[in-house]
Design a protein around this motif. Structure first.
Motif, PDB file in Angstrom:
ATOM      1  N   ARG A   8       0.827  -1.206   0.000  1.00 61.19           N
ATOM      2  CA  ARG A   8       0.000   0.000   0.000  1.00 61.19           C
ATOM      3  C   ARG A   8       0.864   1.260   0.000  1.00 61.19           C
ATOM      4  O   ARG A   8       0.566   2.235  -0.704  1.00 61.19           O
ATOM      5  N   ARG A   9       1.915   1.231   0.772  1.00 55.11           N
ATOM      6  CA  ARG A   9       2.799   2.398   0.848  1.00 55.11           C
ATOM      7  C   ARG A   9       3.433   2.685  -0.510  1.00 55.11           C
ATOM      8  O   ARG A   9       3.494   3.837  -0.949  1.00 55.11           O
TER       9      ARG A   9
ATOM     10  N   LEU B 282       2.304   1.760  -3.547  1.00 59.21           N
ATOM     11  CA  LEU B 282       1.293   2.188  -4.505  1.00 59.21           C
ATOM     12  C   LEU B 282       0.889   3.639  -4.268  1.00 59.21           C
ATOM     13  O   LEU B 282       0.727   4.421  -5.211  1.00 59.21           O
ATOM     14  N   ALA B 283       0.748   4.010  -2.999  1.00 56.23           N
ATOM     15  CA  ALA B 283       0.356   5.384  -2.673  1.00 56.23           C
ATOM     16  C   ALA B 283       1.430   6.382  -3.069  1.00 56.23           C
ATOM     17  O   ALA B 283       1.142   7.494  -3.520  1.00 56.23           O
ATOM     18  N   ALA B 284       2.691   5.989  -2.929  1.00 54.19           N
ATOM     19  CA  ALA B 284       3.793   6.912  -3.203  1.00 54.19           C
ATOM     20  C   ALA B 284       4.093   7.044  -4.691  1.00 54.19           C
ATOM     21  O   ALA B 284       4.479   8.128  -5.150  1.00 54.19           O
TER      22      ALA B 284
ATOM     23  N   PRO C  24      -3.750   5.384  -7.267  1.00 51.67           N
ATOM     24  CA  PRO C  24      -3.602   4.094  -6.582  1.00 51.67           C
ATOM     25  C   PRO C  24      -4.908   3.294  -6.607  1.00 51.67           C
ATOM     26  O   PRO C  24      -5.982   3.831  -6.324  1.00 51.67           O
TER      27      PRO C  24
ATOM     28  N   GLU D 140      -7.598   0.042  -5.581  1.00 49.00           N
ATOM     29  CA  GLU D 140      -7.957  -0.732  -4.402  1.00 49.00           C
ATOM     30  C   GLU D 140      -7.015  -1.942  -4.312  1.00 49.00           C
ATOM     31  O   GLU D 140      -6.534  -2.446  -5.325  1.00 49.00           O
TER      32      GLU D 140
END
Length: 319
Positions: A274-275, A277-279, A284, A286
């Motif tokens: 998740r980190r 993909l968010a960065a 991003p 689901e």
């Protein structure tokens, strides 16, 4: 009253063969699992004999299962999933099961069920088919199925179907280059991604660096309290996250679902993914565990059987 037709799903793996009979909605009526390598002597002394014997045992067990749970019922479709990439005359990219690549896989499956429509797929694409038809990728366009098991691969879902690629090899990210130094270097002379990021790779690396025989699950368990194991899992997740982020940028999926044996350690994998993909990803997606995290290839094989039956019987059979 004529008994309703049934479908058959076959999932051929390196250690086990899973079989299921279902109705035209994919509901399981019966299932069985057998050992892929019941005769290790044959496997070790005959290049393809063990593989041929395994396939023959699986097909024989399928006929037995059909006789037990659907006697007298028409077999309307067969779906067959396998490690590697199946063709009628061979299986490509299946080095972990000696002799499997030389088998005329599709032809032998079709010969076992004369006149019955058959569809073939890799185990990971079959898993994605299950998630697309009945699971977490339903109505998702596009979507990604990430398999974290003994090996590493993804499947891309778009336009209501699983993308196969020109040779059936789309999503084989286990062969990805890992750095610019790998460019122009043949596969056999470099370390491919699957040799670093997979359950088998973590088992091998963990056993070497931790000084005792461990499984991938052991490494994740030890990582909660052991610093060296924690370093290993951090390296594993970080490299996986880099490749997943790059792929996500290219495909722009609405959702990524994750299956395979390593989802048992999802709480230690999820945060890093998740980190990343968010960065890194402009939009991003689901991210979640698949609906069928452990037996999706078998459920997917049933889905393939349903699709084969649907094409042959017509949609009215499914109304």
């Amino acid at each position: 009253m004529v008994p309703a037709p049934v479908v058959l799903g076959l999932d051929f793996g390196g250690t086990k063969i899973a079989l299921a009979v279902g109705d035209l909605t994919g509901r399981r009526l019966g299932a069985r699992t057998i050992d892929s390598r019941a005769d290790s002597r044959v496997d070790s002394h005959d290049g393809s004999g063990g593989a041929a014997a395994a396939l023959a045992r699986g097909l024989a067990a399928a006929h037995e299962l059909l006789s037990e749970v659907a006697p007298g019922q028409e077999l309307a479709g067969v779906g067959a999933a396998t490690l590697g990439i199946p063709y009628d005359d061979r299986v490509e990219l299946a080095p972990t099961f000696p002799g499997w690549g030389e088998l005329p896989f599709g032809r032998l499956v079709r010969d076992a069920f004369p006149g019955v429509p058959v569809r073939l797929a890799t185990d990971v694409k079959a898993a994605a088919a299950a998630e697309l038809r009945w699971g977490a990728l339903a109505s998702c366009d596009p979507g990604l199925y990430l398999n974290l098991g003994t090996g590493l691969a993804i499947a891309i879902v778009a336009g209501g179907t699983v993308i196969t690629g020109a040779h059936g090899a789309s999503g084989e990210i286990g062969y990805n280059l890992r750095s610019p130094a790998d460019v122009y270097v043949d596969e056999g002379r470099r370390t491919i991604l699957e040799h670093v990021v997979s359950g088998q790779a973590l088992e091998t690396t963990g056993s070497t660096r931790l000084g005792r025989a461990v499984t991938a699950a052991d490494v994740f368990t030890m990582a909660r309290t052991d610093r060296d194991a924690a370093v290993l899992t951090d390296e594993f997740v970080r490299e996986l996250a880099m490749h997943l982020a790059n792929l996500t940028i290219a495909v722009d999926p609405a959702r990524i679902v994750v299956g395979g044996g390593l989802v048992r350690s999802w709480d230690q994998i999820e945060t890093g993914l998740r980190r990343a993909l968010a960065a890194a990803v402009p939009f991003p997606p689901e991210l979640s565990v698949a609906r069928f995290p452990s037996d999706a290839p078998l459920i997917g094989a049933l889905a393939l059987g349903v699709e084969a039956a649907g094409a042959a019987l017509g949609e009215e059979a499914f109304a």
